[in-house]
Design a protein around this motif. Structure first.
Motif, PDB file in Angstrom:
ATOM      1  N   PHE A   1       1.945  -1.832   8.533  1.00 34.15           N
ATOM      2  CA  PHE A   1       2.323  -2.208   7.173  1.00 34.15           C
ATOM      3  C   PHE A   1       1.819  -1.167   6.191  1.00 34.15           C
ATOM      4  O   PHE A   1       0.641  -0.818   6.179  1.00 34.15           O
ATOM      5  CB  PHE A   1       1.760  -3.578   6.806  1.00 34.15           C
ATOM      6  N   ASP A   2       2.723  -0.673   5.359  1.00 39.62           N
ATOM      7  CA  ASP A   2       2.392   0.291   4.318  1.00 39.62           C
ATOM      8  C   ASP A   2       2.191  -0.483   3.019  1.00 39.62           C
ATOM      9  O   ASP A   2       3.143  -1.063   2.486  1.00 39.62           O
ATOM     10  CB  ASP A   2       3.526   1.310   4.176  1.00 39.62           C
ATOM     11  N   VAL A   3       0.955  -0.486   2.504  1.00 40.41           N
ATOM     12  CA  VAL A   3       0.643  -1.272   1.306  1.00 40.41           C
ATOM     13  C   VAL A   3       1.248  -0.667   0.039  1.00 40.41           C
ATOM     14  O   VAL A   3       1.348  -1.356  -0.979  1.00 40.41           O
ATOM     15  CB  VAL A   3      -0.891  -1.440   1.118  1.00 40.41           C
ATOM     16  N   ILE A   4       1.685   0.581   0.098  1.00 39.32           N
ATOM     17  CA  ILE A   4       2.322   1.212  -1.061  1.00 39.32           C
ATOM     18  C   ILE A   4       3.817   0.896  -1.074  1.00 39.32           C
ATOM     19  O   ILE A   4       4.364   0.454  -2.075  1.00 39.32           O
ATOM     20  CB  ILE A   4       2.096   2.743  -1.062  1.00 39.32           C
ATOM     21  N   ARG A   5       4.483   1.120   0.047  1.00 37.03           N
ATOM     22  CA  ARG A   5       5.924   0.835   0.134  1.00 37.03           C
ATOM     23  C   ARG A   5       6.198  -0.658   0.318  1.00 37.03           C
ATOM     24  O   ARG A   5       7.338  -1.098   0.242  1.00 37.03           O
ATOM     25  CB  ARG A   5       6.553   1.643   1.277  1.00 37.03           C
ATOM     26  N   LYS A   6       5.153  -1.414   0.616  1.00 38.16           N
ATOM     27  CA  LYS A   6       5.227  -2.873   0.818  1.00 38.16           C
ATOM     28  C   LYS A   6       6.214  -3.250   1.918  1.00 38.16           C
ATOM     29  O   LYS A   6       7.023  -4.166   1.765  1.00 38.16           O
ATOM     30  CB  LYS A   6       5.555  -3.594  -0.485  1.00 38.16           C
ATOM     31  N   LYS A   7       6.133  -2.526   3.034  1.00 46.74           N
ATOM     32  CA  LYS A   7       6.986  -2.843   4.182  1.00 46.74           C
ATOM     33  C   LYS A   7       6.356  -2.271   5.444  1.00 46.74           C
ATOM     34  O   LYS A   7       5.487  -1.401   5.387  1.00 46.74           O
ATOM     35  CB  LYS A   7       8.392  -2.290   3.980  1.00 46.74           C
ATOM     36  N   PHE A   8       6.833  -2.788   6.576  1.00 44.03           N
ATOM     37  CA  PHE A   8       6.388  -2.261   7.860  1.00 44.03           C
ATOM     38  C   PHE A   8       7.194  -1.008   8.178  1.00 44.03           C
ATOM     39  O   PHE A   8       8.410  -0.976   7.969  1.00 44.03           O
ATOM     40  CB  PHE A   8       6.584  -3.295   8.977  1.00 44.03           C
ATOM     41  N   VAL A   9       6.516   0.036   8.671  1.00 43.03           N
ATOM     42  CA  VAL A   9       7.163   1.281   9.062  1.00 43.03           C
ATOM     43  C   VAL A   9       6.762   1.604  10.496  1.00 43.03           C
ATOM     44  O   VAL A   9       5.703   1.189  10.968  1.00 43.03           O
ATOM     45  CB  VAL A   9       6.789   2.449   8.116  1.00 43.03           C
ATOM     46  N   VAL A  10       7.632   2.320  11.194  1.00 40.47           N
ATOM     47  CA  VAL A  10       7.357   2.665  12.593  1.00 40.47           C
ATOM     48  C   VAL A  10       6.071   3.480  12.666  1.00 40.47           C
ATOM     49  O   VAL A  10       5.863   4.421  11.891  1.00 40.47           O
ATOM     50  CB  VAL A  10       8.532   3.454  13.210  1.00 40.47           C
TER      51      VAL A  10
ATOM     52  N   TYR B   1      -8.819   4.603  -5.979  1.00 41.46           N
ATOM     53  CA  TYR B   1      -7.578   4.870  -6.706  1.00 41.46           C
ATOM     54  C   TYR B   1      -6.721   3.604  -6.715  1.00 41.46           C
ATOM     55  O   TYR B   1      -6.575   2.942  -5.678  1.00 41.46           O
ATOM     56  CB  TYR B   1      -6.804   6.035  -6.079  1.00 41.46           C
ATOM     57  N   PRO B   2      -6.165   3.241  -7.861  1.00 49.13           N
ATOM     58  CA  PRO B   2      -5.299   2.053  -7.919  1.00 49.13           C
ATOM     59  C   PRO B   2      -4.018   2.278  -7.093  1.00 49.13           C
ATOM     60  O   PRO B   2      -3.453   3.372  -7.123  1.00 49.13           O
ATOM     61  CB  PRO B   2      -4.951   1.925  -9.403  1.00 49.13           C
ATOM     62  N   LYS B   3      -3.582   1.247  -6.398  1.00 53.95           N
ATOM     63  CA  LYS B   3      -2.342   1.335  -5.613  1.00 53.95           C
ATOM     64  C   LYS B   3      -1.182   1.792  -6.487  1.00 53.95           C
ATOM     65  O   LYS B   3      -0.313   2.534  -6.039  1.00 53.95           O
ATOM     66  CB  LYS B   3      -1.983  -0.021  -5.002  1.00 53.95           C
ATOM     67  N   ALA B   4      -1.160   1.344  -7.736  1.00 47.78           N
ATOM     68  CA  ALA B   4      -0.057   1.673  -8.638  1.00 47.78           C
ATOM     69  C   ALA B   4       0.020   3.173  -8.951  1.00 47.78           C
ATOM     70  O   ALA B   4       1.049   3.649  -9.409  1.00 47.78           O
ATOM     71  CB  ALA B   4      -0.201   0.887  -9.935  1.00 47.78           C
ATOM     72  N   HIS B   5      -1.044   3.913  -8.690  1.00 42.84           N
ATOM     73  CA  HIS B   5      -1.062   5.354  -8.958  1.00 42.84           C
ATOM     74  C   HIS B   5      -0.653   6.177  -7.732  1.00 42.84           C
ATOM     75  O   HIS B   5      -0.585   7.403  -7.811  1.00 42.84           O
ATOM     76  CB  HIS B   5      -2.460   5.805  -9.404  1.00 42.84           C
ATOM     77  N   ILE B   6      -0.426   5.510  -6.609  1.00 38.49           N
ATOM     78  CA  ILE B   6      -0.147   6.211  -5.350  1.00 38.49           C
ATOM     79  C   ILE B   6       1.327   6.086  -4.995  1.00 38.49           C
ATOM     80  O   ILE B   6       1.918   5.017  -5.126  1.00 38.49           O
ATOM     81  CB  ILE B   6      -1.028   5.646  -4.212  1.00 38.49           C
TER      82      ILE B   6
ATOM     83  N   PRO C   1      -2.740   8.500 -15.095  1.00 40.53           N
ATOM     84  CA  PRO C   1      -2.071   7.527 -15.971  1.00 40.53           C
ATOM     85  C   PRO C   1      -0.977   8.152 -16.853  1.00 40.53           C
ATOM     86  O   PRO C   1      -0.010   7.484 -17.195  1.00 40.53           O
ATOM     87  CB  PRO C   1      -3.217   6.968 -16.824  1.00 40.53           C
ATOM     88  N   ASN C   2      -1.103   9.456 -17.178  1.00 43.60           N
ATOM     89  CA  ASN C   2      -0.095  10.104 -18.028  1.00 43.60           C
ATOM     90  C   ASN C   2       1.129  10.588 -17.253  1.00 43.60           C
ATOM     91  O   ASN C   2       2.032  11.193 -17.825  1.00 43.60           O
ATOM     92  CB  ASN C   2      -0.722  11.259 -18.809  1.00 43.60           C
ATOM     93  N   GLY C   3       1.156  10.344 -15.938  1.00 40.94           N
ATOM     94  CA  GLY C   3       2.307  10.722 -15.125  1.00 40.94           C
ATOM     95  C   GLY C   3       2.174  12.053 -14.416  1.00 40.94           C
ATOM     96  O   GLY C   3       2.964  12.370 -13.528  1.00 40.94           O
ATOM     97  N   SER C   4       1.186  12.866 -14.785  1.00 42.03           N
ATOM     98  CA  SER C   4       0.959  14.121 -14.058  1.00 42.03           C
ATOM     99  C   SER C   4       0.358  13.793 -12.694  1.00 42.03           C
ATOM    100  O   SER C   4      -0.109  12.677 -12.455  1.00 42.03           O
ATOM    101  CB  SER C   4       0.034  15.046 -14.847  1.00 42.03           C
ATOM    102  N   ILE C   5       0.365  14.757 -11.810  1.00 40.91           N
ATOM    103  CA  ILE C   5      -0.114  14.501 -10.444  1.00 40.91           C
ATOM    104  C   ILE C   5      -1.549  14.988 -10.285  1.00 40.91           C
ATOM    105  O   ILE C   5      -1.855  16.147 -10.556  1.00 40.91           O
ATOM    106  CB  ILE C   5       0.825  15.145  -9.409  1.00 40.91           C
ATOM    107  N   GLN C   6      -2.394  14.084  -9.863  1.00 45.17           N
ATOM    108  CA  GLN C   6      -3.812  14.379  -9.633  1.00 45.17           C
ATOM    109  C   GLN C   6      -4.017  14.996  -8.243  1.00 45.17           C
ATOM    110  O   GLN C   6      -4.697  15.992  -8.109  1.00 45.17           O
ATOM    111  CB  GLN C   6      -4.618  13.084  -9.770  1.00 45.17           C
TER     112      GLN C   6
ATOM    113  N   ASN D   1      -7.970   5.197   2.581  1.00 46.10           N
ATOM    114  CA  ASN D   1      -9.148   5.932   2.116  1.00 46.10           C
ATOM    115  C   ASN D   1      -9.102   6.092   0.597  1.00 46.10           C
ATOM    116  O   ASN D   1     -10.106   5.880  -0.095  1.00 46.10           O
ATOM    117  CB  ASN D   1      -9.216   7.292   2.810  1.00 46.10           C
ATOM    118  N   LEU D   2      -7.943   6.446   0.065  1.00 47.53           N
ATOM    119  CA  LEU D   2      -7.801   6.609  -1.387  1.00 47.53           C
ATOM    120  C   LEU D   2      -8.062   5.296  -2.120  1.00 47.53           C
ATOM    121  O   LEU D   2      -8.724   5.268  -3.162  1.00 47.53           O
ATOM    122  CB  LEU D   2      -6.398   7.126  -1.725  1.00 47.53           C
ATOM    123  N   ILE D   3      -7.570   4.199  -1.567  1.00 44.04           N
ATOM    124  CA  ILE D   3      -7.718   2.889  -2.211  1.00 44.04           C
ATOM    125  C   ILE D   3      -9.119   2.316  -2.001  1.00 44.04           C
ATOM    126  O   ILE D   3      -9.802   1.943  -2.960  1.00 44.04           O
ATOM    127  CB  ILE D   3      -6.656   1.903  -1.676  1.00 44.04           C
ATOM    128  N   SER D   4      -9.555   2.250  -0.755  1.00 45.57           N
ATOM    129  CA  SER D   4     -10.814   1.568  -0.416  1.00 45.57           C
ATOM    130  C   SER D   4     -12.064   2.394  -0.709  1.00 45.57           C
ATOM    131  O   SER D   4     -13.073   1.843  -1.149  1.00 45.57           O
ATOM    132  CB  SER D   4     -10.834   1.194   1.064  1.00 45.57           C
TER     133      SER D   4
END
Length: 149
Positions: free
Chosen positions: A23-32, A53-58, A80-85, A46-49
């Motif tokens: 299960f991909d917690v970002i795409r909210k679906k199971f992937v192969v 980093y907030p899931k909404a930023h990934i 938050p401003n839309g640029s990529i960290q 790792n980024l989340i836990s």
């Protein structure tokens, strides 16, 4: 799947038609579950836990156009401003991290302009900070944790 150079995370799996899915917690679906996906899911967790980093930023596996060629990045973390960290390139554990891999993420970053780059095969991790004015990068021991603001 083989153990990776990450802590253990609470992954969700399912088996369907003799294939294992994760299960991909970002795409909210199971992937192969493929070797590269195994690495990508460890990076995301790792980024989340661990980096907070907030899931909404990934964002995961989105298409981009480079020299009229369709490519896909593995993971990006937005500010938050839309640029990529952070821009992350994931490879399967059996893939050696070499100059070709660094050239690939550098090409992607010419378009995306991420402040930090990460390249990993799940066993070896490389982190860089970009200096766009000097057109160079510096290797780091890790990427920074999320700091709201």
């Amino acid at each position: 799947m083989q153990p990776l150079n990450y802590p253990s995370y609470p992954f969700r799996f399912k088996n369907r038609e003799n294939k294992i899915y994760i299960f991909d917690v970002i795409r909210k679906k199971f992937v192969v579950l493929q070797p590269e996906e195994w690495v990508r899911q460890h990076v995301v967790h790792n980024l989340i836990s661990d980096k907070n980093y907030p899931k909404a930023h990934i964002n995961v596996e989105k298409q981009l156009l480079i020299n009229n060629l369709k490519k896909r990045y593995d993971v990006v973390v937005f500010n938050p401003n839309g640029s990529i960290q952070i821009l992350v390139e994931c490879k399967s554990p059996g893939t050696k991290i070499d100059q070709v891999v660094f050239d690939q993420i550098a090409r992607y970053n010419q378009l995306l302009k991420a402040k930090y780059l990460m390249v990993t095969n799940g066993l070896d991790h490389f982190f860089c900070s970009m200096d766009f004015e000097r057109e160079q990068y510096s290797f780091l021991t890790d990427i920074p944790a999320y700091t709201p603001g």
